[in-house]
Design an enzyme around this catalytic site. Structure first.
Site, PDB file in Angstrom:
ATOM      1  N   THR A   1       0.819  -1.210   0.000  1.00 18.35           N
ATOM      2  CA  THR A   1       0.000   0.000   0.000  1.00 18.35           C
ATOM      3  C   THR A   1       0.853   1.260   0.000  1.00 18.35           C
ATOM      4  O   THR A   1       0.438   2.296  -0.516  1.00 18.35           O
ATOM      5  CB  THR A   1      -0.938  -0.026   1.227  1.00 18.35           C
ATOM      6  OG1 THR A   1      -1.794  -1.140   1.069  1.00 18.35           O
ATOM      7  CG2 THR A   1      -1.770   1.227   1.358  1.00 18.35           C
TER       8      THR A   1
ATOM      9  N   SER B   1       1.271  -7.563  -1.079  1.00 13.63           N
ATOM     10  CA  SER B   1       1.984  -8.602  -0.316  1.00 13.63           C
ATOM     11  C   SER B   1       1.149  -9.861  -0.123  1.00 13.63           C
ATOM     12  O   SER B   1       1.661 -10.883   0.339  1.00 13.63           O
ATOM     13  CB  SER B   1       2.498  -8.067   1.019  1.00 13.63           C
ATOM     14  OG  SER B   1       1.462  -7.985   1.968  1.00 13.63           O
TER      15      SER B   1
ATOM     16  N   ASP C   1       0.070  -6.810   4.737  1.00 13.27           N
ATOM     17  CA  ASP C   1      -0.700  -8.043   4.972  1.00 13.27           C
ATOM     18  C   ASP C   1       0.181  -9.233   5.354  1.00 13.27           C
ATOM     19  O   ASP C   1      -0.235 -10.082   6.154  1.00 13.27           O
ATOM     20  CB  ASP C   1      -1.544  -8.399   3.729  1.00 13.27           C
ATOM     21  CG  ASP C   1      -2.691  -7.410   3.523  1.00 13.27           C
ATOM     22  OD1 ASP C   1      -2.982  -6.638   4.453  1.00 13.27           O
ATOM     23  OD2 ASP C   1      -3.286  -7.413   2.435  1.00 13.27           O
TER      24      ASP C   1
HETATM   25  N1  ASP Z   1      -2.828  -5.428   0.543  1.00 17.13           N
HETATM   26  C1  ASP Z   1      -1.736  -4.564   0.915  1.00 17.13           C
HETATM   27  C2  ASP Z   1      -0.457  -5.378   0.911  1.00 17.13           C
HETATM   28  O1  ASP Z   1      -0.231  -6.117   1.822  1.00 17.13           O
HETATM   29  C3  ASP Z   1      -1.994  -3.992   2.258  1.00 17.13           C
HETATM   30  C4  ASP Z   1      -0.960  -3.036   2.761  1.00 17.13           C
HETATM   31  O2  ASP Z   1       0.155  -2.925   2.281  1.00 17.13           O
HETATM   32  O3  ASP Z   1      -1.287  -2.341   3.754  1.00 17.13           O
HETATM   33  O4  ASP Z   1       0.288  -5.289  -0.019  1.00 17.13           O
END
Ligand code: ASP
Length: 324
Positions: free
Chosen positions: A14, A61, A95
């Protein structure tokens, strides 16, 4: 004071995410922005360190793989061994950040700081948390003593040990907690202020090395209705199984009966817990299993994979779980 040389490996998440609207905090795409753009967005980094960036990968991730872990561990080791690098920052999605951090904590052998960071709000959001997290991660990696405590996560001005940290909230910025043992300390005035240290083996004191390929290990979640067949299916082709057990690492009697012949054929079973605190320790009723101590199931899986790459002896594997 001479500025430290900090190497940033970017993995996406993110912190590199973009949404169409500044108030969209959930419907964004992670892993969009390049490392150069991330660094340019925080010009203050240059006041604290000489920063060099490398795009390692650019993914959500949730798509992290064991193959990527193995090459990331190699890359971090290569960079850590360079004389012209004082500390390493890894930007990563939140994540699976705690899993990558623990994997590196066990497999990268260095006394130099290795810091993971990311963000909960995309780069395009109002009050994006990425820029300050990145700045504080670089500040933390510039503090030479930090490497004594193994791989850490710096998020929301808090310094966490990879061994104990967990993501606890799906969307809030204050998501990483050392739920059982607390944090190591906080970022304040451009440097870490630490109050605790992890006593389990890590980085420079770890004897575990990353193998070429990780042994196949699965995680079973225990619940009312879990059947022996479910577990047999999941165990197929695996050398290890982590049970996210009930209470003190328990499971339905039928599941335990199904596991015993598999264990006789060599399957290593680790009992962890789905309860949110406490540890799992040995009891005679589950003789022959390994206990996960206070590790979460996802971290017990990582430790079991690395342990199995060294030995298949149950007692030696238990000794590894007692030490790391
Ligand atoms: N879905 C994102 C990831 O893990 C969530 C984040 O980075 O906060 O890449």
């Amino acid at each position: 004071m001479e500025k430290k040389k900090i190497y940033v490996l970017a993995c996406g998440g993110t912190i590199a995410g973009r949404a169409a609207l500044a108030d969209d905090l959930t419907g964004y795409a992670a892993g969009q922005t390049s490392i150069d753009e991330l660094l340019e967005a925080v010009p203050q980094l240059a006041d604290y360190a000489d920063v060099q960036g490398e795009q390692f990968c650019n993914i959500d991730s949730s798509d992290m793989t064991e193959a990527l872990w193995l090459s990331l561990a190699n890359r971090v080791q290569e960079v850590a061994d360079r004389e012209d690098v004082d500390g390493i920052v890894i930007t990563h999605g939140t994540d699976t950040m705690e899993e990558t951090a623990y994997f590196l904590d066990l497999t990268v052998h260095t006394i130099k700081p290795v810091v993971l960071t990311g963000s909960m709000r995309p780069a395009t959001a109002i009050s994006a948390d990425g820029p300050l997290n990145l700045l504080e991660a670089v500040q933390a990696a510039s503090w030479p003593d930090l490497g004594k405590y193994g791989v850490v996560i710096v998020m929301n001005s808090t310094v966490h040990s990879a061994r104990f940290v967990e993501k606890t909230d799906t969307t809030h910025a204050d998501t990483f907690k050392g739920r059982q043992m607390g944090c190591l300390g906080y970022m304040q005035d451009g440097r870490p202020r630490l109050y605790q240290q992890p006593l389990r083996k890590h980085t420079w004191s770890s004897d575990l090395a990353a193998p070429k390929e990780l042994p196949a290990v699965a995680i079973v979640y225990a619940y009312v209705g879990l059947t022996a067949d479910d577990v047999r299916r999941l165990a197929q082709g695996k050398v290890g199984l982590v049970i996210t057990g009930l209470g003190h690492g328990k499971m339905p009697e039928s599941v335990w009966h199904a596991l015993q012949p598999l264990m006789e054929q060599g399957l290593v079973v680790v009992r962890a817990a789905r309860a949110l605190g406490g540890m799992v320790t040995q009891v005679p009723a589950y003789d022959g299993t390994v206990t996960a101590d206070s590790l979460t199931p996802q971290k017990a899986k990582i430790l079991l994979q690395l342990a199995l790459a060294h030995t298949t002896d149950r007692e030696k594997i238990q000794a590894i779980f007692d030490a790391y």
